[in-house]
Motif scaffolding. Sequence first.
Motif, PDB file in Angstrom:
ATOM      1  N   GLY A   1      -0.722 -59.076  18.381  1.00  0.00           N
ATOM      2  CA  GLY A   1      -1.908 -59.854  18.709  1.00  0.00           C
ATOM      3  C   GLY A   1      -2.213 -60.951  17.704  1.00  0.00           C
ATOM      4  O   GLY A   1      -3.369 -61.215  17.383  1.00  0.00           O
ATOM      5  N   VAL A   2      -1.151 -61.609  17.187  1.00  0.00           N
ATOM      6  CA  VAL A   2      -1.381 -62.629  16.157  1.00  0.00           C
ATOM      7  C   VAL A   2      -1.608 -64.004  16.773  1.00  0.00           C
ATOM      8  O   VAL A   2      -0.876 -64.408  17.677  1.00  0.00           O
ATOM      9  N   PRO A   3      -2.616 -64.740  16.259  1.00  0.00           N
ATOM     10  CA  PRO A   3      -2.806 -66.116  16.704  1.00  0.00           C
ATOM     11  C   PRO A   3      -1.713 -67.009  16.129  1.00  0.00           C
ATOM     12  O   PRO A   3      -1.157 -66.717  15.076  1.00  0.00           O
ATOM     13  N   GLY A   4      -1.404 -68.098  16.849  1.00  0.00           N
ATOM     14  CA  GLY A   4      -0.378 -69.022  16.359  1.00  0.00           C
ATOM     15  C   GLY A   4       0.715 -69.185  17.386  1.00  0.00           C
ATOM     16  O   GLY A   4       0.711 -68.534  18.425  1.00  0.00           O
ATOM     17  N   THR A   5       1.668 -70.074  17.066  1.00  0.00           N
ATOM     18  CA  THR A   5       2.760 -70.368  17.990  1.00  0.00           C
ATOM     19  C   THR A   5       4.056 -69.798  17.429  1.00  0.00           C
ATOM     20  O   THR A   5       4.441 -70.115  16.300  1.00  0.00           O
ATOM     21  N   TYR A   6       4.705 -68.951  18.207  1.00  0.00           N
ATOM     22  CA  TYR A   6       5.940 -68.307  17.759  1.00  0.00           C
ATOM     23  C   TYR A   6       6.955 -68.355  18.890  1.00  0.00           C
ATOM     24  O   TYR A   6       6.577 -68.217  20.060  1.00  0.00           O
ATOM     25  N   ALA A   7       8.219 -68.534  18.553  1.00  0.00           N
ATOM     26  CA  ALA A   7       9.252 -68.616  19.589  1.00  0.00           C
ATOM     27  C   ALA A   7      10.431 -67.721  19.249  1.00  0.00           C
ATOM     28  O   ALA A   7      10.783 -67.556  18.071  1.00  0.00           O
ATOM     29  N   ASN A   8      11.034 -67.149  20.284  1.00  0.00           N
ATOM     30  CA  ASN A   8      12.278 -66.421  20.094  1.00  0.00           C
ATOM     31  C   ASN A   8      13.289 -67.350  19.425  1.00  0.00           C
ATOM     32  O   ASN A   8      13.314 -68.547  19.712  1.00  0.00           O
ATOM     33  N   ALA A   9      14.114 -66.797  18.543  1.00  0.00           N
ATOM     34  CA  ALA A   9      15.030 -67.639  17.762  1.00  0.00           C
ATOM     35  C   ALA A   9      16.488 -67.315  18.075  1.00  0.00           C
ATOM     36  O   ALA A   9      16.858 -66.154  18.239  1.00  0.00           O
ATOM     37  N   THR A  10      17.290 -68.384  18.139  1.00  0.00           N
ATOM     38  CA  THR A  10      18.734 -68.240  18.341  1.00  0.00           C
ATOM     39  C   THR A  10      19.450 -68.870  17.150  1.00  0.00           C
ATOM     40  O   THR A  10      19.477 -70.092  17.011  1.00  0.00           O
ATOM     41  N   PRO A  11      20.015 -68.039  16.266  1.00  0.00           N
ATOM     42  CA  PRO A  11      20.717 -68.606  15.099  1.00  0.00           C
ATOM     43  C   PRO A  11      21.962 -69.386  15.523  1.00  0.00           C
ATOM     44  O   PRO A  11      22.597 -69.072  16.526  1.00  0.00           O
ATOM     45  N   ASP A  12      22.303 -70.386  14.719  1.00  0.00           N
ATOM     46  CA  ASP A  12      23.562 -71.101  14.916  1.00  0.00           C
ATOM     47  C   ASP A  12      24.719 -70.327  14.311  1.00  0.00           C
ATOM     48  O   ASP A  12      25.874 -70.550  14.659  1.00  0.00           O
ATOM     49  N   ARG A  13      24.400 -69.439  13.381  1.00  0.00           N
ATOM     50  CA  ARG A  13      25.456 -68.661  12.715  1.00  0.00           C
ATOM     51  C   ARG A  13      24.884 -67.322  12.261  1.00  0.00           C
ATOM     52  O   ARG A  13      23.825 -67.280  11.626  1.00  0.00           O
ATOM     53  N   TRP A  14      25.585 -66.226  12.602  1.00  0.00           N
ATOM     54  CA  TRP A  14      25.212 -64.911  12.074  1.00  0.00           C
ATOM     55  C   TRP A  14      25.868 -64.715  10.712  1.00  0.00           C
ATOM     56  O   TRP A  14      26.899 -65.329  10.413  1.00  0.00           O
ATOM     57  N   LEU A  15      25.302 -63.847   9.907  1.00  0.00           N
ATOM     58  CA  LEU A  15      25.851 -63.580   8.571  1.00  0.00           C
ATOM     59  C   LEU A  15      26.392 -62.160   8.478  1.00  0.00           C
ATOM     60  O   LEU A  15      25.922 -61.253   9.169  1.00  0.00           O
ATOM     61  N   GLU A  16      27.370 -61.988   7.587  1.00  0.00           N
ATOM     62  CA  GLU A  16      27.989 -60.692   7.325  1.00  0.00           C
ATOM     63  C   GLU A  16      27.978 -60.454   5.820  1.00  0.00           C
ATOM     64  O   GLU A  16      27.936 -61.405   5.042  1.00  0.00           O
ATOM     65  N   GLU A  17      28.088 -59.188   5.447  1.00  0.00           N
ATOM     66  CA  GLU A  17      28.245 -58.821   4.049  1.00  0.00           C
ATOM     67  C   GLU A  17      29.345 -59.668   3.398  1.00  0.00           C
ATOM     68  O   GLU A  17      30.447 -59.779   3.940  1.00  0.00           O
ATOM     69  N   GLY A  18      29.030 -60.269   2.256  1.00  0.00           N
ATOM     70  CA  GLY A  18      30.040 -61.014   1.507  1.00  0.00           C
ATOM     71  C   GLY A  18      30.174 -62.478   1.870  1.00  0.00           C
ATOM     72  O   GLY A  18      30.911 -63.214   1.214  1.00  0.00           O
ATOM     73  N   ASP A  19      29.473 -62.928   2.913  1.00  0.00           N
ATOM     74  CA  ASP A  19      29.517 -64.354   3.252  1.00  0.00           C
ATOM     75  C   ASP A  19      28.981 -65.190   2.093  1.00  0.00           C
ATOM     76  O   ASP A  19      28.125 -64.728   1.336  1.00  0.00           O
ATOM     77  N   GLU A  20      29.492 -66.415   1.996  1.00  0.00           N
ATOM     78  CA  GLU A  20      29.034 -67.337   0.953  1.00  0.00           C
ATOM     79  C   GLU A  20      28.253 -68.472   1.598  1.00  0.00           C
ATOM     80  O   GLU A  20      28.669 -69.012   2.631  1.00  0.00           O
ATOM     81  N   LEU A  21      27.128 -68.822   0.983  1.00  0.00           N
ATOM     82  CA  LEU A  21      26.281 -69.903   1.466  1.00  0.00           C
ATOM     83  C   LEU A  21      25.907 -70.766   0.277  1.00  0.00           C
ATOM     84  O   LEU A  21      26.032 -70.330  -0.869  1.00  0.00           O
TER      85      LEU A  21
ATOM     86  N   PHE B   1      25.383 -68.898  -3.060  1.00  0.00           N
ATOM     87  CA  PHE B   1      24.742 -67.611  -2.784  1.00  0.00           C
ATOM     88  C   PHE B   1      25.723 -66.700  -2.059  1.00  0.00           C
ATOM     89  O   PHE B   1      26.508 -67.153  -1.229  1.00  0.00           O
ATOM     90  N   THR B   2      25.647 -65.408  -2.389  1.00  0.00           N
ATOM     91  CA  THR B   2      26.400 -64.391  -1.670  1.00  0.00           C
ATOM     92  C   THR B   2      25.426 -63.619  -0.788  1.00  0.00           C
ATOM     93  O   THR B   2      24.303 -63.319  -1.205  1.00  0.00           O
ATOM     94  N   VAL B   3      25.873 -63.292   0.413  1.00  0.00           N
ATOM     95  CA  VAL B   3      25.055 -62.542   1.366  1.00  0.00           C
ATOM     96  C   VAL B   3      25.359 -61.053   1.233  1.00  0.00           C
ATOM     97  O   VAL B   3      26.527 -60.656   1.204  1.00  0.00           O
ATOM     98  N   LEU B   4      24.297 -60.239   1.142  1.00  0.00           N
ATOM     99  CA  LEU B   4      24.452 -58.796   1.207  1.00  0.00           C
ATOM    100  C   LEU B   4      23.685 -58.297   2.425  1.00  0.00           C
ATOM    101  O   LEU B   4      22.545 -58.702   2.662  1.00  0.00           O
ATOM    102  N   HIS B   5      24.334 -57.424   3.191  1.00  0.00           N
ATOM    103  CA  HIS B   5      23.679 -56.818   4.358  1.00  0.00           C
ATOM    104  C   HIS B   5      22.934 -55.574   3.874  1.00  0.00           C
ATOM    105  O   HIS B   5      23.550 -54.655   3.361  1.00  0.00           O
ATOM    106  N   CYS B   6      21.612 -55.588   4.009  1.00  0.00           N
ATOM    107  CA  CYS B   6      20.766 -54.513   3.480  1.00  0.00           C
ATOM    108  C   CYS B   6      19.899 -53.916   4.589  1.00  0.00           C
ATOM    109  O   CYS B   6      18.694 -54.167   4.665  1.00  0.00           O
ATOM    110  N   PRO B   7      20.477 -53.100   5.479  1.00  0.00           N
ATOM    111  CA  PRO B   7      19.707 -52.529   6.589  1.00  0.00           C
ATOM    112  C   PRO B   7      18.692 -51.495   6.110  1.00  0.00           C
ATOM    113  O   PRO B   7      18.798 -50.986   4.992  1.00  0.00           O
ATOM    114  N   GLY B   8      17.731 -51.201   6.968  1.00  0.00           N
ATOM    115  CA  GLY B   8      16.724 -50.187   6.660  1.00  0.00           C
ATOM    116  C   GLY B   8      15.349 -50.635   7.128  1.00  0.00           C
ATOM    117  O   GLY B   8      14.715 -49.980   7.954  1.00  0.00           O
ATOM    118  N   HIS B   9      14.874 -51.786   6.613  1.00  0.00           N
ATOM    119  CA  HIS B   9      13.620 -52.364   7.119  1.00  0.00           C
ATOM    120  C   HIS B   9      13.855 -52.870   8.548  1.00  0.00           C
ATOM    121  O   HIS B   9      13.024 -52.677   9.430  1.00  0.00           O
TER     122      HIS B   9
END
Length: 219
Positions: free
Chosen positions: A102-122, A129-137
Motif C-alpha cells: 500500500g505504498v504511495p508513489g510510482t513503481y514499475a515491474n523491471a526487466t534487467p538487460d543483464r542478469w548477474l552470477e557469482e564471480g561476475d566482474e562489473l 567490482f566483483t559480484v557475490l550471490h548472497c541469497p537469503g533475504h
Amino acid sequence: MGQLTAEIVPVTPFQQNCCLLFDDETRVGVVVDPGGDVDRIVAAIDRLGLSIEAIWLTHGHIDHAGGAMALKQALGGVAIIGPHQADRMLLERIEEQAKMFGVPGTYANATPDRWLEEGDELGFGSHRFTVLHCPGHSPGHVVFVDPDARFVHVGDVLFAGSVGRTDLPGGDHAALIASIKMKLLPLGDDYGFICGHGPGGRLGEERRSNPFLVGASSA
Ligand SMILES: [Zn+2]
Ligand SMILES: [Zn+2]
C-alpha cells in the motif's frame, strides 16, 4: 584515477538508500537500487554533475528496483544490470508489491538487460567490482565488492547491528546467515559497507558485535 565516492539518496516510504557510486575526478558512475522517487535521484545526479553509465540492482524488492525502469528512461536508456535471475519473479511483481504494501508513489515491474552470477566482474572507469550471490533475504540477491577500495555494497543482506528480514516470499534465514558468514565476513574486517537501510559501517564491527552473527570467525 580518482576516489570511489558514494552519495546516498533516501527513496520511497521505506527510506531505502539509493546509492550513487562514482569517481570523484571523472564524475562517471552508476546508480545502485533506484527504488522510486526518480525525480530526486535525477536531481542528485545533476547536482553532482555525474555521468551515469548503468543501473545496478542488488535484488528485486520494490524499494530497491521500483524506479529502475523510469530512471533508465530518464537517463537515455542505460542498462539495468542485476540482480541474479532467481529474483526474476520479484521484479515481475513490483506493481503487485506496491499494492501489497500500500505504498504511495510510482513503481514499475523491471526487466534487467543483464542478469548477474557469482564471480561476475562489473565496473566503471578504473573501478572494478566483483559480484557475490548472497541469497537469503531474497533468492537472487547480489552484492558488489570493490577490493581496491575495500568496500562492499551489501543491499539488504546485512545492516549495522542487524540482518535482512526473511519473512517475505523467497526468504530463508539460514541461507542469509550462511551468505553473511561465508561470503561477506571473509572479505575482511576492514571492509566498509553501505546497506539498503540506515547507516553503513565496517564488517569487523558486525563480526564482533552484531547479535545475529555472534561466534563468526575472522577472515
Ligand atoms: Zn529487500
Ligand atoms: Zn530494502
